[in-house]
Design an enzyme around this catalytic site. Structure first.
Site, mmCIF file in Angstrom:
data_model
loop_
_atom_site.group_PDB
_atom_site.id
_atom_site.type_symbol
_atom_site.label_atom_id
_atom_site.label_comp_id
_atom_site.label_asym_id
_atom_site.label_seq_id
_atom_site.Cartn_x
_atom_site.Cartn_y
_atom_site.Cartn_z
ATOM 1 C CG PHE A 1 7.423 -2.693 -13.199
ATOM 2 C CD1 PHE A 1 7.632 -3.220 -14.465
ATOM 3 C CD2 PHE A 1 6.693 -1.508 -13.099
ATOM 4 C CE1 PHE A 1 7.129 -2.587 -15.608
ATOM 5 C CE2 PHE A 1 6.196 -0.872 -14.226
ATOM 6 C CZ PHE A 1 6.418 -1.422 -15.485
ATOM 7 C CE LYS B 1 9.157 -1.638 -1.897
ATOM 8 N NZ LYS B 1 8.322 -2.250 -2.970
ATOM 9 C CD GLU C 1 4.644 -3.746 -4.843
ATOM 10 O OE1 GLU C 1 5.818 -3.347 -4.916
ATOM 11 O OE2 GLU C 1 3.666 -2.986 -4.725
ATOM 12 C CB SER D 1 5.379 6.681 -10.636
ATOM 13 O OG SER D 1 5.014 6.501 -9.282
ATOM 14 C CB CYS E 1 12.615 6.405 -16.875
ATOM 15 S SG CYS E 1 14.352 6.049 -16.715
ATOM 16 C CD GLU F 1 6.269 7.569 -16.893
ATOM 17 O OE1 GLU F 1 5.824 7.699 -15.741
ATOM 18 O OE2 GLU F 1 7.447 7.221 -17.130
HETATM 19 P P1 NAD Z 1 5.974 2.939 -8.752
HETATM 20 O O1 NAD Z 1 6.200 4.356 -8.370
HETATM 21 O O2 NAD Z 1 4.580 2.451 -8.814
HETATM 22 O O3 NAD Z 1 6.734 1.959 -7.720
HETATM 23 C C1 NAD Z 1 8.083 2.160 -7.372
HETATM 24 C C2 NAD Z 1 8.303 1.628 -5.957
HETATM 25 O O4 NAD Z 1 7.467 2.355 -5.047
HETATM 26 C C3 NAD Z 1 7.948 0.160 -5.811
HETATM 27 O O5 NAD Z 1 8.945 -0.470 -5.041
HETATM 28 C C4 NAD Z 1 6.589 0.176 -5.111
HETATM 29 O O6 NAD Z 1 6.419 -0.900 -4.231
HETATM 30 C C5 NAD Z 1 6.593 1.481 -4.334
HETATM 31 N N1 NAD Z 1 5.278 2.146 -4.277
HETATM 32 C C6 NAD Z 1 4.274 2.078 -5.193
HETATM 33 N N2 NAD Z 1 3.248 2.867 -4.821
HETATM 34 C C7 NAD Z 1 3.604 3.452 -3.655
HETATM 35 C C8 NAD Z 1 2.974 4.400 -2.781
HETATM 36 N N3 NAD Z 1 1.763 4.877 -3.036
HETATM 37 N N4 NAD Z 1 3.636 4.790 -1.673
HETATM 38 C C9 NAD Z 1 4.865 4.313 -1.398
HETATM 39 N N5 NAD Z 1 5.514 3.414 -2.194
HETATM 40 C C10 NAD Z 1 4.899 2.994 -3.310
HETATM 41 O O7 NAD Z 1 6.739 2.699 -10.133
HETATM 42 P P2 NAD Z 1 6.735 1.399 -11.052
HETATM 43 O O8 NAD Z 1 5.385 1.264 -11.676
HETATM 44 O O9 NAD Z 1 7.293 0.250 -10.326
HETATM 45 O O10 NAD Z 1 7.819 1.826 -12.160
HETATM 46 C C11 NAD Z 1 7.511 2.623 -13.270
HETATM 47 C C12 NAD Z 1 7.834 4.077 -13.029
HETATM 48 O O11 NAD Z 1 9.197 4.227 -12.652
HETATM 49 C C13 NAD Z 1 7.668 4.929 -14.275
HETATM 50 O O12 NAD Z 1 7.048 6.132 -13.905
HETATM 51 C C14 NAD Z 1 9.091 5.169 -14.750
HETATM 52 O O13 NAD Z 1 9.277 6.339 -15.518
HETATM 53 C C15 NAD Z 1 9.791 5.266 -13.441
HETATM 54 N N6 NAD Z 1 11.224 5.027 -13.576
HETATM 55 C C16 NAD Z 1 12.045 6.111 -13.513
HETATM 56 C C17 NAD Z 1 13.405 5.962 -13.674
HETATM 57 C C18 NAD Z 1 14.312 7.155 -13.632
HETATM 58 O O14 NAD Z 1 15.505 6.977 -13.708
HETATM 59 N N7 NAD Z 1 13.819 8.372 -13.531
HETATM 60 C C19 NAD Z 1 13.940 4.683 -13.900
HETATM 61 C C20 NAD Z 1 13.080 3.580 -13.937
HETATM 62 C C21 NAD Z 1 11.701 3.779 -13.771
#
Ligand code: NAD
Length: 485
Positions: free
Chosen positions: A150, A174, A177, A227, A282, A376
């Site tokens: 997000f 994808k 959401e 994450s 991140c 985090e």
């Molecule tokens: P998230 O992991 O909750 O969601 C990421 C994606 O995975 C979304 O599209 C979501 O729909 C999907 N998702 C969520 N839960 C899921 C599950 N249980 N099984 C399968 N798919 C699932 O992350 P977020 O809250 O959207 O974003 C924040 C996180 O992203 C932070 O941890 C941040 O550090 C990380 N991030 C990392 C980088 C990097 O380059 N390393 C860059 C941007 C964000």
């Protein structure tokens, strides 16, 4: 509802999902209902994969110099629409207008890099034996999926879209959401730039759609950004289905300050790294490790951080749940004996009472065993740990499971070199609070911040989005001149 119900974008058409569940899209700025997003199921994905595979047959055979013409035109559209795109990101994500605009500027830079790919993917050629020539070609993989988080509704999708498509793949995006609206603007501009139908598709959904992507036999590669918990799941599940996978995870970034650091520059950089995008990056500073007597620099960091005013130059966090999670971390640290020097809890922004705001927060006297030191938080919160030597700082940083970014502030070249040589992170900064490597350098962390080989952007991404073909040719009629021919 401010915008029409979100639809999937498949084969150049906006189509409703085959299933009924719809989720509210709420603006974290003020709690307004922006739209509703479908939580698509595997049947929607099947349709997108079939169309993307069909499009692959033609797109992959289109010469790369022609493919990138789409991105030259697309870059101009990003530039032309930068204001409206920034406003939309601000609305759906909650970051400030300037932060949203910077995200589009970065999307432009990523698109420019893709335009340079023809210059970077020339194969090798050599006469390997008398009359026998060997040459290499980089071939696209097929249908690829990009699953994004997000926190950057435009930049992170642009980490994958221009490079993967310019290199001849077709894609299913994808989006998160929680922020599904910007992706539709991306689709519209790609179409306007002349991208053929089916090359780029969007299927909206949540966890069950991600699982379907990992399992789908028609998808050749999966990139994931989000994450660490989910990155591990996606990496394991998609790899076990024999897909190529790169999964970027979360972070806990440490900034180390030495007493000789330039005070004003250091304080401004540390505060901006911690509070920018409300700490939802991140690459954000999460822990400040001071080595020796840095009291005056810490005081300056606190006064710089105070300049971030919620609702003005400090955006909202993404949801009520995120606000609660961040405030719980602060309360727990306080209970465990840390000193909250700057407290961003219980912030209400006049006129935006239903928005989700956390003010800049600085927690001092943190010890390495407190959760704020190693988990985090993903909010505008900086934990300060005080140590006496660079090796103590090193052991704290190296014992945390993440490895996205780390930075040092000092005027000593030898200390900076020691830091860069020994700290265990993929991206290192010297006197830079957010050490994002810009194109053509690639972006990617180490350890629990990334699963898979290579990086997702820059030069390193070329290997991820392609496979190497080796062609050995002989045109002279001589037989048996050596073992090869
Ligand atoms: P998230 O992991 O909750 O969601 C990421 C994606 O995975 C979304 O599209 C979501 O729909 C999907 N998702 C969520 N839960 C899921 C599950 N249980 N099984 C399968 N798919 C699932 O992350 P977020 O809250 O959207 O974003 C924040 C996180 O992203 C932070 O941890 C941040 O550090 C990380 N991030 C990392 C980088 C990097 O380059 N390393 C860059 C941007 C964000």
């Amino acid at each position: 509802m401010k915008y029409p119900e979100v639809r999937n974008y498949i084969n150049g058409t906006y189509v409703p999902a085959k299933t009924t569940p719809l989720m509210d899209v709420i603006s974290p700025v003020d709690g307004t209902l922006l739209s509703k997003v479908p939580l698509s199921d595997p049947k929607d994905l099947d349709e997108a994969v079939t169309d993307a595979r069909q499009a692959f047959a033609t797109w992959s055979k289109t010469p790369i110099k022609e493919r990138v013409q789409v991105f030259y035109r697309y870059k101009v559209l990003l530039e032309k629409n930068i204001d409206s795109l920034s406003r939309l990101i601000q609305e759906e994500n909650g970051k400030t207008y300037d932060e949203a605009k910077a995200e589009i500027e970065k999307s432009i830079e990523l698109t420019e890099f893709a335009c340079s790919l023809p210059q970077m993917v020339c194969g090798d050629i050599l006469e390997v034996s008398k009359g026998v020539e060997c040459r290499t070609e980089l071939c696209p993989l097929g249908v690829v999926a990009s699953i994004v988080p997000f926190n950057f509704p435009s930049m992170v999708p642009h980490w994958t879209i221009p490079n993967a498509l310019a290199l001849g793949n077709t894609m299913i995006l994808k989006p998160s959401e929680v922020v599904p609206l910007s992706a539709l603007r991306i689709a519209g501009m790609l179409e306007e730039a002349g991208l053929p139908a089916g090359v780029f598709n969007i299927v909206h959904g949540d966890r069950s759609l991600v699982e379907a992507i990992c399992d789908h036999p028609g998808i050749d590669a999966v990139s994931f950004v989000g994450s660490t918990k989910v990155a591990k799941i996606v990496y394991a599940r998609a790899s076990s289905n024999h897909k190529r996978v790169l999964a970027l995870g979360g972070a806990k970034n440490h900034l180390v300050v030495l007493p000789d650091a330039h005070p004003a520059m250091t304080a401004a950089n540390v505060a901006a790294s911690m509070a920018g995008c409300a700490g939802q990056r991140c690459m954000a500073a999460s822990v400040l490790i001071t080595v020796g007597d840095c009291d005056s620099i810490v005081d300056l960091v606190c006064s710089e951080a105070q300049k971030f005013i919620p609702g003005l130059n400090l955006g909202s966090v993404i949801s009520g749940a995120a606000k609660e999670r961040i405030e719980t971390y602060i309360a727990e640290a306080e209970k465990q004996g840390a000193i909250v020097r700057l407290d961003g809890r219980n912030v209400i922004v006049p006129g935006k009472e239903n928005g989700f705001y956390v003010g800049p927060t600085i927690i001092d006297q943190v010890s390495a065993d407190m959760p704020v030191a190693f988990e985090e938080i993903f909010g505008p919160v900086l934990s300060i740990i005080r140590v006496n030597s660079i090796d103590e700082a090193l052991s704290i940083e190296n014992s945390n499971p993440y490895g996205n970014a780390a930075a040092i502030f000092t005027q000593s070249g030898s200390m900076a070199k020691y830091f860069a040589d020994h700290f265990n992170s993929g991206m290192i900064g010297v006197n830079i609070g957010v050490p994002v490597p810009r194109e053509p350098f690639s972006f990617g962390g180490w350890n629990d911040s990334k699963f898979g080989v290579g990086d997702l952007t820059g030069k390193s991404s070329i290997d991820f989005w392609t496979k190497l073909k080796k062609i050995t040719t002989k045109w002279n009629p001589e037989a048996r001149t050596n073992w090869m021919s």
